[in-house]
Design an enzyme around this catalytic site. Structure first.
Site, PDB file in Angstrom:
ATOM      1  CE  LYS A  35      -0.410  -0.190   5.048  1.00  0.00           C
ATOM      2  NZ  LYS A  35      -1.289  -0.607   6.161  1.00  0.00           N
ATOM      3  CE1 TYR A 271      15.012  31.575   6.301  1.00  0.00           C
ATOM      4  CE2 TYR A 271      15.063  29.230   5.789  1.00  0.00           C
ATOM      5  CZ  TYR A 271      14.976  30.544   5.379  1.00  0.00           C
ATOM      6  OH  TYR A 271      14.847  30.836   4.048  1.00  0.00           O
TER       7      TYR A 271
HETATM    8  C1  LIG Z   1      -0.549  -1.748   6.717  1.00  0.00           C
HETATM    9  C2  LIG Z   1      -1.137  -3.011   7.157  1.00  0.00           C
HETATM   10  C3  LIG Z   1      -0.314  -4.100   7.459  1.00  0.00           C
HETATM   11  C4  LIG Z   1       1.195  -4.020   7.458  1.00  0.00           C
HETATM   12  O1  LIG Z   1       1.623  -3.437   8.655  1.00  0.00           O
HETATM   13  P1  LIG Z   1       3.182  -3.323   9.004  1.00  0.00           P
HETATM   14  O2  LIG Z   1       3.202  -2.743  10.371  1.00  0.00           O
HETATM   15  O3  LIG Z   1       3.765  -2.369   8.008  1.00  0.00           O
HETATM   16  O4  LIG Z   1       3.745  -4.668   8.892  1.00  0.00           O
HETATM   17  C5  LIG Z   1      -0.932  -5.304   7.781  1.00  0.00           C
HETATM   18  N1  LIG Z   1      -2.272  -5.406   7.837  1.00  0.00           N
HETATM   19  C6  LIG Z   1      -3.094  -4.362   7.581  1.00  0.00           C
HETATM   20  C7  LIG Z   1      -4.562  -4.546   7.672  1.00  0.00           C
HETATM   21  C8  LIG Z   1      -2.552  -3.131   7.236  1.00  0.00           C
HETATM   22  O5  LIG Z   1      -3.367  -2.107   6.984  1.00  0.00           O
END
Ligand SMILES: *Cc1c(COP(=O)(O)O)cnc(C)c1O
Length: 390
Positions: A35, A271
């Site tokens: 994702k 800054y």
């Molecule tokens: C993003 C996600 C994962 C992966 O999580 P990590 O902490 O990056 O391993 C697994 N299951 C779901 C439902 C997620 O949304």
């Protein structure tokens, strides 16, 4: 010449990390979670290295289309399921498996016209309180789904809120495991519970534990869903490092020194003049700023400044991060270089913001995230479009 900042994706590290997650997962099949454009690494860029996965999990339908366009014929799971009826048509057309987390999604499925019934992952809210059916309503949802001609196989899943920590009990997950197992005991279907943290930390835990609970097998069950581990970061930093879990950085963000300043006592940097030299000091100006995705809240200072590598040598940010530049102490670098007879660091020197130096030295992204009071996930996902990847 383009600005020297670049992100390098290490394909060998991705493959290695996936294999590491798989080893922890025992017999379970592995979703590579891609994702958010593969956590900022680029789906097209990581795809070949992650082909050994059993499936790809994501939540954006456009990203699912991109994975199919790469020729992937195996499972793809939409982690948030369908957002509207039209999405189910794409699921039918591209053979996407999808999460079902609420009654509205079951309603949608019931009106969906399809030749081929869908594989769905029914999600339980076992305590995270984001998506999913509460344990008390899970069976009713399963029964409704099971009666639909649009539905083929039903798998069961849940997601942990504390797999990386120890809040709410010895390992942070026990109450959720118990809720899940209790409410699913006599339902058929494959199971998926573990993200990276649970896969790495709790894989040897039995699934069915506790009073009146009886479920065979380990917590990794039928499918695990590692994301961050695949990208080479420890899901439970600072309790453990990526090296502890045998993970390698999958991304290097690097740039170069484009300026050097010699300060006198009392001179300030950047800054807000937040950093003031107490004596003569050389500092380097790096072509990297918050418009490249480097966190502006990363602190500067000799004691607590965010870590940086200059030609593989550890040093720290001084002063504030600005839009296009940041500044680093060079005295610490020059001291180390002098010990091996090297001249002081100069214009063009490699600067690693996180990842791996050409010298082989590694700066874990977790250390940078920690200094900036955030997590590696956010840094990876925030690398800006103006940064060239290679
Ligand atoms: C993003 C996600 C994962 C992966 O999580 P990590 O902490 O990056 O391993 C697994 N299951 C779901 C439902 C997620 O949304």
């Amino acid at each position: 010449m383009p600005r020297p900042i670049r992100a390098t994706v290490h394909l060998d590290a991705l493959a290695h990390n996936l294999a590491t997650a798989r080893r922890a997962a025992g017999d379970a099949k592995v979703w590579a979670v891609v994702k958010a454009n593969a956590y900022g690494h680029g789906i097209e860029r990581v795809f070949d290295a992650l082909r050994a996965a059993d499936g790809f999990a994501l939540l954006d339908l456009a990203e699912a289309q991109r994975v199919r366009a790469l020729g992937w014929r195996g499972p793809i799971l939409l982690l948030e399921g369908a957002f509207e009826l039209r999405d189910l048509e794409l699921c039918s057309r591209l053979d996407l498996w999808h999460v079902v987390h609420c009654n509205e999604q079951i309603d949608m499925l019931a009106t969906h016209k399809t030749q081929v019934p869908h594989r769905v992952f029914l999600k339980m809210n076992s305590g995270m309180n984001r998506l999913g059916f509460k344990p008390a309503h899970f069976r009713a949802a399963w029964t409704r789904l099971n009666a639909l001609p649009q539905v083929d196989e039903i798998s069961l899943m849940t997601h942990f809120s504390d797999a990386d920590g120890s809040r709410l009990g010895a390992d942070g997950i026990q109450h959720q495991v118990a809720a899940f197992v209790r409410a699913t005991q006599d339902l058929s279907g494959e199971r998926s519970l573990c993200n990276s943290a649970a896969t790495l930390r709790h894989h040897d835990q039995a699934l069915g534990t506790g009073e009146g609970i009886d479920a065979a097998g380990s917590l990794t069950a039928d499918w695990v869903r590692p994301g961050i581990a695949v990208y080479g970061s420890a899901p439970d930093h600072p309790a453990h490092t990526a090296a502890h879990w045998g993970l390698q950085p999958a991304m290097t963000l690097s740039s170069k020194l484009i300026g050097v300043q010699t300060l006198a006592a009392g001179d300030t940097v950047g800054y807000g003049s937040s950093y003031q030299a107490t004596g003569p000091q050389r500092i380097g100006v790096v072509a990297c700023g918050y418009a490249d995705g480097y966190p502006r809240q990363a602190p500067g200072g000799l004691a607590f400044g965010a870590p940086v590598l200059v030609d593989g040598v550890h040093t720290r940010l001084v002063g504030r991060v600005s839009m296009d530049m940041l500044t680093v102490d060079l005295d610490a670098v020059d001291l180390v270089r002098a010990q091996t007879g090297l001249p002081p660091a100069d214009l063009g020197a490699e600067v690693v913001l996180w990842g791996r130096s050409h010298t082989g030295a590694v700066l874990p992204i977790d250390e940078v995230a920690h200094a900036a009071q955030t997590i590696s996930y956010e840094l990876m996902c925030a690398v800006a479009a103006r940064v060239n990847f290679e």
